[in-house]
Design an enzyme around this catalytic site. Structure first.
Site, PDB file in Angstrom:
ATOM      1  CD  GLU A 100      -5.658   8.743  -6.630  1.00  0.00           C
ATOM      2  OE1 GLU A 100      -5.472   9.668  -7.114  1.00  0.00           O
ATOM      3  OE2 GLU A 100      -5.234   8.201  -5.490  1.00  0.00           O
ATOM      4  CB  CYS A 113      -6.239  -1.619  -6.157  1.00  0.00           C
ATOM      5  SG  CYS A 113      -5.977  -1.009  -4.354  1.00  0.00           S
ATOM      6  CB  CYS A 120      -8.029   6.270   6.102  1.00  0.00           C
ATOM      7  SG  CYS A 120      -7.827   4.830   6.784  1.00  0.00           S
ATOM      8  CB  CYS A 124      -1.061   3.908   8.822  1.00  0.00           C
ATOM      9  SG  CYS A 124      -2.243   2.908   9.416  1.00  0.00           S
ATOM     10  CB  CYS A 127      -0.869   5.432   4.780  1.00  0.00           C
ATOM     11  SG  CYS A 127      -2.244   5.192   3.515  1.00  0.00           S
ATOM     12  CB  CYS A 338       1.680  -0.457  -1.450  1.00  0.00           C
ATOM     13  SG  CYS A 338       1.116  -0.801   0.273  1.00  0.00           S
TER      14      CYS A 338
END
Length: 346
Positions: A100, A113, A120, A124, A127, A338
């Site tokens: 995205e 962004c 990933c 984290c 996230c 975020c």
């Protein structure tokens, strides 16, 4: 004519190639060396959607080019629009996972962004991208395609590498994309229009800082090592103290800007003890702290700090000589804020 869809899958995309790459293509196809700059102009300035549109290349050259290559632009597969004007675009990614990109209009700014990976590796805790695991690196072409293929492309004023993935974990593609964005033969943007966010992979971060002049944002989220490690496992491999020691070797007082990203969680990292420790840690750095409201994600027990607590935290940092602001949340209603980007399976 551009190749059919079935033929396209065997062709090599031109989007994402640097001038050196295009020189190699020109040589392979029997074109003169100056054809590389002509192709770059068609790809990045004129935004050609077919090889046949490259009319200052000979018909023979275009035919040879089309046998092996394609432009490589792909439109978004889907979009979601927020009540605040933010737009989230879905693109093909890697390893069966879509990615995205988020368009954020704000008065005279229009920021995109972009994602650099499908998923990933950083894991984290807070996230959604990290929750899905790692599926693959995006190519430079896939990164640049996000910039060139949204409807608002030509109105963009800023790019932030803050989407899915850790940019310094896919450094070759990210560096190539930055070169295309900033080179005079590419989009010719000032590096001051680009910010790369990182958790702080030391060697790769150093390479990024040495090879480019883009702004840098470092994900911190706690000044205390054990606490940060519980939120961000990368703290064990790349301690924040070492990341900040590296950053102190660079000049952020003039053209390049350094910022710190600090997500705030109620009862965890939002008290004045944290503010004071953060100020001590950042003392002497030319840095701005962006305080970010946590956006709740499924199966996560962390909770958002309230507005009064965030305001007190910001004010305390400012009193201690650290410039701090509270970032306005955008696109939360479409899961574009975020930490909320996730893509989907194929």
């Amino acid at each position: 004519m551009e190749a059919t869809q079935s033929q396209q899958s065997t062709l090599v995309p031109l989007i994402g190639m640097t001038l050196d790459g295009l020189r190699a293509v020109a040589a392979e196809c029997g074109m003169p060396a100056f054809a590389a700059k002509q192709m770059a102009q068609w790809l990045y300035e004129k935004r050609a959607d077919s090889i046949d549109a490259m009319t200052n290349l000979s018909k023979t050259a275009r035919a040879r080019l089309a046998e092996r290559y394609t432009i490589g632009r792909t439109a978004p597969k889907a979009e979601a629009r927020s009540v605040d004007g933010t737009v989230k675009y879905l693109f093909d990614g890697a390893g069966g996972r879509d990615i995205e990109a988020v368009y954020i209009p704000d008065r005279d700014r229009a920021t995109l962004c972009v994602s650099s990976q499908a998923g990933c590796r950083m894991e984290c805790r807070f996230c959604m991208t990290g929750r899905q695991g790692f599926h693959g690196n995006l190519t430079a072409g896939q990164i640049i395609n996000q910039v060139l293929s949204i409807p608002e492309s030509e109105s963009l004023t800023n790019i932030v590498f803050m989407g899915m993935g850790e940019p310094t974990d896919n450094l070759p593609a990210v560096l190539a994309a930055i070169e295309i964005l900033t080179a005079p033969w590419g989009l010719a943007w000032s590096p001051k229009r680009i910010t790369v966010s990182s958790i702080g992979k030391l060697d790769n971060l150093r390479t990024l800082l040495d090879a480019t002049k883009v702004h840098v944002a470092i994900s911190v989220h706690s000044p205390f090592s054990d606490e940060r490690a519980s939120l961000m496992p990368v703290e064990r491999a790349y301690p924040l103290k070492d990341v900040l020691a590296l950053l102190r070797g660079y000049d952020f007082a003039h053209q390049r800007r350094l910022s710190v990203e600090y997500i705030m969680w109620g009862g965890l990292n939002d008290n004045l003890r944290h503010a004071q420790a953060l100020a001590r840690m950042l003392h002497g750095l030319d840095v701005r702290v962006n305080l970010i409201r946590f956006h709740a994600i499924p199966d996560c027990d962390l909770r958002t700090s309230d507005t009064d607590t965030m305001t007190a935290f910001r004010d305390r940092l400012n009193q201690l000589g650290i410039t701090a602001t509270i970032r306005t949340s955008r696109g939360e209603d479409i899961a574009a804020a975020c930490g909320m980007l996730a893509g989907k399976g194929a």
